[in-house]
Design a protein around this motif. Sequence first.
Motif, short mmCIF file in Angstrom:
data_model
loop_
_atom_site.label_atom_id
_atom_site.label_comp_id
_atom_site.label_asym_id
_atom_site.label_seq_id
_atom_site.Cartn_x
_atom_site.Cartn_y
_atom_site.Cartn_z
N GLU A 1 0.88 -0.95 -0.13
CA GLU A 1 0.11 -0.09 -0.02
C GLU A 1 0.82 1.33 0.09
O GLU A 1 0.43 2.41 -0.49
CB GLU A 1 -0.88 0.16 1.19
N VAL B 1 2.22 1.79 -3.42
CA VAL B 1 1.41 2.16 -4.68
C VAL B 1 1.30 3.69 -4.32
O VAL B 1 0.83 4.41 -5.52
CB VAL B 1 0.07 1.53 -4.26
N ARG C 1 1.69 -14.79 -8.86
CA ARG C 1 0.97 -13.97 -7.89
C ARG C 1 1.60 -12.56 -8.15
O ARG C 1 0.69 -11.51 -8.25
CB ARG C 1 1.31 -14.53 -6.57
N THR D 1 2.85 -11.44 -10.63
CA THR D 1 2.40 -10.95 -12.12
C THR D 1 1.13 -10.21 -11.89
O THR D 1 0.77 -9.20 -12.45
CB THR D 1 2.48 -12.04 -13.22
N ASP D 2 0.17 -11.05 -11.28
CA ASP D 2 -1.36 -10.44 -11.41
C ASP D 2 -1.24 -9.16 -10.39
O ASP D 2 -1.97 -8.33 -10.69
CB ASP D 2 -2.05 -11.68 -10.42
N ILE D 3 -0.53 -9.11 -9.40
CA ILE D 3 -0.42 -7.62 -8.60
C ILE D 3 0.11 -6.60 -9.45
O ILE D 3 -0.67 -5.61 -9.48
CB ILE D 3 0.46 -7.92 -7.35
N ASN E 1 -0.01 -6.44 -12.64
CA ASN E 1 -0.94 -6.17 -13.91
C ASN E 1 -2.17 -5.21 -13.15
O ASN E 1 -2.34 -4.27 -14.04
CB ASN E 1 -1.44 -7.43 -14.40
N ASN E 2 -2.55 -5.52 -12.01
CA ASN E 2 -3.54 -4.64 -11.46
C ASN E 2 -3.11 -3.35 -11.18
O ASN E 2 -3.80 -2.16 -11.50
CB ASN E 2 -3.93 -5.38 -10.05
N ILE E 3 -1.85 -3.09 -10.63
CA ILE E 3 -1.12 -1.83 -10.38
C ILE E 3 -1.00 -1.09 -11.85
O ILE E 3 -1.53 0.09 -11.88
CB ILE E 3 -0.05 -1.95 -9.87
N SER F 1 -2.38 -1.52 -14.77
CA SER F 1 -3.74 -1.02 -15.18
C SER F 1 -4.18 0.36 -14.83
O SER F 1 -5.16 0.99 -15.39
CB SER F 1 -4.79 -2.01 -15.30
N LYS F 2 -4.15 1.03 -13.63
CA LYS F 2 -4.54 1.98 -12.94
C LYS F 2 -3.95 3.33 -13.33
O LYS F 2 -4.30 4.34 -12.89
CB LYS F 2 -4.59 1.95 -11.51
N ASN G 1 3.68 -3.10 -16.56
CA ASN G 1 4.24 -4.04 -15.84
C ASN G 1 4.96 -5.06 -16.94
O ASN G 1 4.45 -5.07 -17.99
CB ASN G 1 2.88 -5.03 -15.42
#
Length: 358
Positions: free
Chosen positions: A212, A215, A237, A239-241, A243-245, A247-248, A254
């Motif tokens: 957090e 971010v 795990r 990579t998924d995190i 990708n989420n960051i 995209s915002k 990523n």
Amino acid sequence: MTTEETIEKYTSTNTDHAETHILVIRLSAMGDVAITVPVLRTFRTTYPSVKLTVLTRKFFGPMFSDIANLEVYHADVTGRHKGIIGLTRLFNELRKLNIDAVADLHNVLRSNVLKTMFSLKGTKVVQIDKGREEKKALTRANNKVFEPLKTTHQRYADVFEALGYPIDLTHHKFPQKQRLTPNIVSLTQNSTKKWLGIAPFAQYESKTYPLELMVKVIEELDKQDQFEIFLFGGGKRETDILNNIGSKYNNVVNVAGKLPFEDELKLIGNLDAMLSMDSGNAHLAAMYGVPTITLWGVTHPYTGFMPFGQPSAYAILPNLAKYDQIPTSVYGNKVPSGYERVMYSITPEVVLEVLSTL
């Protein structure tokens, strides 16, 4: 290429027995293997005619691509070179390369078995002194000896000196930046902003900056619109995190899972800066001379793992007055009670302030 073809290749390129051939052993981990690179570059410029063969895992091979007269021999420690039978097979393969001396930069069970085999055949072997007693004194809770230890880079260099090949790491020269591949160009879009890599993960949570807070750092950097930010990690795990960051934010990409390791190294070598934990990515960036800012949790640069050539100002430490047992371990695997939130004492503002100096 089969193992037999590999052996034939190595043997055919080493027909001049007047040329000394040194086997360098460093099987893992990624950061420790990366630390060997500046040392071997310096060795190469100091002793250009000495042949080097690095025994390591296949994945790490691209790290050594810029070093001339160096070959990488792949240790398949989970397959054909597993166990004592596999190590015997590996030793027999290596003997065919006409090895004159062995520099063991790992000093673990596997390399000790190989050491014994080479020694019994009359080959000189020198192993790294890891300074275990000094590190115990630095990391113990009571009667701590809080003094900087010899760097791991220098410990590697000491091995070569003991073999009769002293090197001076202050003479090291970084390679030129490598040309970007089409895959990298597609990912980066040839952005004209400064390129900042961020590697937010480490092996242990104790030296991983809270997500957090990271971010918040990324969010502020994105607002500043000065950096193109590339996120590095590995595994599903992470990579998924990432990708989420990614995209915002407009200026965040990523990298995890999108490039082969060889291309990822080329991208790292072309960064303007890297922000990393005390982890392998910090050493990958530093081996290319990229300004590398590191965040430290329960570990500390005094253990000898400061990235190569980086100023102490680039090491961001937690509140050592409050957490006075730091470093609690060399690798971050020992966390005393009450030290679980060490990293929270590093504020995003402090991280951003150091980044602003670049």
